[in-house]
Design an enzyme around this catalytic site. Structure first.
Site, PDB file in Angstrom:
ATOM      1  N   THR A 161      -5.827   2.862   8.479  1.00  0.00           N
ATOM      2  CA  THR A 161      -4.728   3.241   8.915  1.00  0.00           C
ATOM      3  C   THR A 161      -3.721   3.729   8.169  1.00  0.00           C
ATOM      4  OG1 THR A 161      -2.610   2.706  10.809  1.00  0.00           O
ATOM      5  CG2 THR A 161      -3.545   0.945   9.490  1.00  0.00           C
ATOM      6  N   GLU A 162      -2.710   4.834   8.216  1.00  0.00           N
ATOM      7  CA  GLU A 162      -1.986   5.381   7.072  1.00  0.00           C
ATOM      8  C   GLU A 162      -1.053   4.565   6.689  1.00  0.00           C
ATOM      9  OE1 GLU A 162      -3.260   6.904   9.948  1.00  0.00           O
ATOM     10  OE2 GLU A 162      -2.351   8.739  10.129  1.00  0.00           O
ATOM     11  N   ASN A 163      -0.524   3.791   7.602  1.00  0.00           N
ATOM     12  CA  ASN A 163       0.666   2.872   7.056  1.00  0.00           C
ATOM     13  C   ASN A 163       0.175   1.704   6.129  1.00  0.00           C
ATOM     14  OD1 ASN A 163      -0.514   1.837   9.597  1.00  0.00           O
ATOM     15  ND2 ASN A 163       0.911   0.340   9.649  1.00  0.00           N
TER      16      ASN A 163
ATOM     17  N   SER B 291      -2.589   4.533   0.130  1.00  0.00           N
ATOM     18  CA  SER B 291      -3.141   4.894   1.485  1.00  0.00           C
ATOM     19  C   SER B 291      -3.540   6.272   1.281  1.00  0.00           C
ATOM     20  CB  SER B 291      -2.185   4.436   2.602  1.00  0.00           C
ATOM     21  OG  SER B 291      -2.879   4.894   3.740  1.00  0.00           O
TER      22      SER B 291
END
Lengths: 244, 223
Positions: B48-50, B90
């Site tokens: 997940t990007e975060n 990320s």
């Protein structure tokens, strides 16, 4: 050397009108709610600072934290990737009324621009946004047969971040996905201020566990039980507490 | 015989193409459902990007930790092997070609592989998030989408009329009617629902649908 501020008010006292302020967090995770609220307190007491350019992934949620900063009219421009949230009413109304400017940046490009700002790299090329509206006006160059868009670094006068543990030298650790933009923003600001749940004596944090080395942090302030934006919003909180 | 797959069924079909151990990013919305339908014996690692790799399902209500959320800002859980990292790392995973698959939603997909999924035009507040990064990062970019819009217009088109997310990036589309590959600037039909004729499929596809080889039946369980 001790970078500790005695309180939140002292930690945000140096932020002046018109400055660029990076604010950490992704949604509510890693958002320095107490530092933001201290900045609002100062504005309500003194009329300053205003006209800020804020860099954040989002544009606030509900009526606390970044949304409250925008609601007070303190923000002239927002640089972000995703100005939507469960309750984006504050930013949406300000934007549609022309009261706040928006620079929309793809999330990875935003992160890399901040990283570049902190690393002394004035520009870089990325495949992201090539051929889209967000690449308009930007130089394009072909490397190994693929087109890439030139993006510029992003720097700030101040960064306000939330970390988990810190020591008086400014070494920081983070908690789970609350890390997000916070370590990057510390590197890209002239003055980075971190709120942490506990300030420890140097040597207490395992050097192997330090995520942000203290060289990137100019001030640190202890907020023992920091509020979570999600919890505040579920409780219907509004900052500051005024009749609505 | 079903004449249209549900979003969960599209997600199930997309999940069948994900290998054991693959690093996968799922877009917010429909694509998130793909995680529920991993075939037995396979385990993908979700990004997940975060800043999390290898997160688990949603926690029980009341047990959320709001420092442990996904890109959709929904609470997730830890699993053995979870890793945290900052945003630059990320998106190094994303742009650096380290993800095996990204599965995204779409407003329109063109036969050139162009994707439009971030803006429906100049009205309102624009928001892009990580979509423009993801389309240039993963080794394979797939889309899950209804075959047509709510008012019956094709979403698979010759050229996107909506603002682009990326150019020539999508290589496979899982729709409510078919599985279609994109290569050399063409839509190539691989699978279709048995109940839908080729002519009917072509009638709701906004560009030429090539059929160079055998077309398999798209068979999906009731979910």
């Amino acid at each position: 050397m001790d970078k500790t501020f005695p309180n939140l008010a002292a930690a945000v006292a140096g932020i002046a009108d018109g400055m660029t302020v990076m604010i950490g967090g992704f949604g509510g995770s890693g958002a320095p709610i107490e530092l933001i609220h201290a900045l609002i307190d100062r504005f309500l007491a003194t009329g300053h600072p205003y006209g800020l350019t804020v860099v954040n992934n989002n544009a606030g949620n509900g009526h606390v934290g970044l949304a409250a900063l925008i609601e007070q009219g303190m923000v002239r421009k927002l640089i972000c990737s995703f100005p939507r949230s469960a309750d984006p009413v504050v930013f949406t109304e300000a934007y549609l009324a022309g009261k706040i400017a928006l620079e929309l940046v793809p999330q990875g490009t935003l992160a890399e621009r901040i990283r570049a700002g902190g690393a002394g790299i004035p520009a870089f090329y990325t495949p992201t946004s090539y051929g889209t509206d967000l690449a308009k006006g930007k130089p394009v160059e072909v490397f190994e047969g693929r087109p890439y868009v030139q993006e510029r670094w992003l720097k700030a006068d101040y960064a306000l971040v939330k970390a988990h543990l810190g020591d008086s030298l400014g070494n920081l650790t983070y908690r789970m996905a609350a890390r997000n933009f916070n370590p990057l923003m510390c590197t890209a600001a002239t003055t980075a201020i971190a709120q942490v749940s506990r300030i420890l004596a140097p040597g207490t944090i395992d050097p192997e566990a330090v995520v942000t080395p203290g060289i990137f942090v100019q001030g640190i302030v202890e907020v023992p039980r920091p509020a979570q934006e999600e919890d505040l919003n579920r409780a219907g909180s509004v900052y500051p507490q005024v009749a609505r | 015989m079903t004449d249209r797959l549900s979003p969960a069924q599209m997600a199930w079909r997309a999940a069948q193409d994900i290998a054991d151990g693959a690093y996968v990013n799922l877009g917010i919305g429909f694509p998130e459902m793909v995680a529920r339908f991993q075939p037995t014996g396979r385990q993908a690692i979700f990004h997940t990007e975060n800043g999390i790799l290898g997160f688990g399902e949603a926690p029980l209500p009341g047990t959320e930790d709001w420092d442990l959320i996904n890109a959709g800002k929904r609470a997730v859980t830890l699993r053995p092997g979870t890793a945290f990292f900052h945003h630059a790392d990320s998106f190094a995973m994303v742009r650096g070609g380290h993800l095996d698959v990204a599965i995204l939603g779409a407003y329109q997909v063109a036969e050139t592989g162009d994707l439009a999924n971030w803006s429906t035009g100049p009205k309102g507040v624009p928001a892009v998030g990580g979509a423009m990064d993801l389309v240039h990062g993963a080794r394979r970019v797939a889309v899950i989408t209804e075959h047509v819009t709510k008012d019956g217009k094709p979403k698979l088109v010759d050229r996107c009329s909506l603002p682009l997310t990326g150019v020539a990036c999508v290589t496979r589309v899982y729709t409510s009617l078919a599985v279609i590959d994109i290569g050399d600037g063409r839509f190539v039909l691989r699978e279709k629902l048995p109940a839908v004729t080729l002519d009917a499929l072509r009638a709701v596809t906004g560009a030429v649908l090539h059929v160079p080889g055998p077309v398999a039946d798209l068979i999906v369980p009731e979910i």
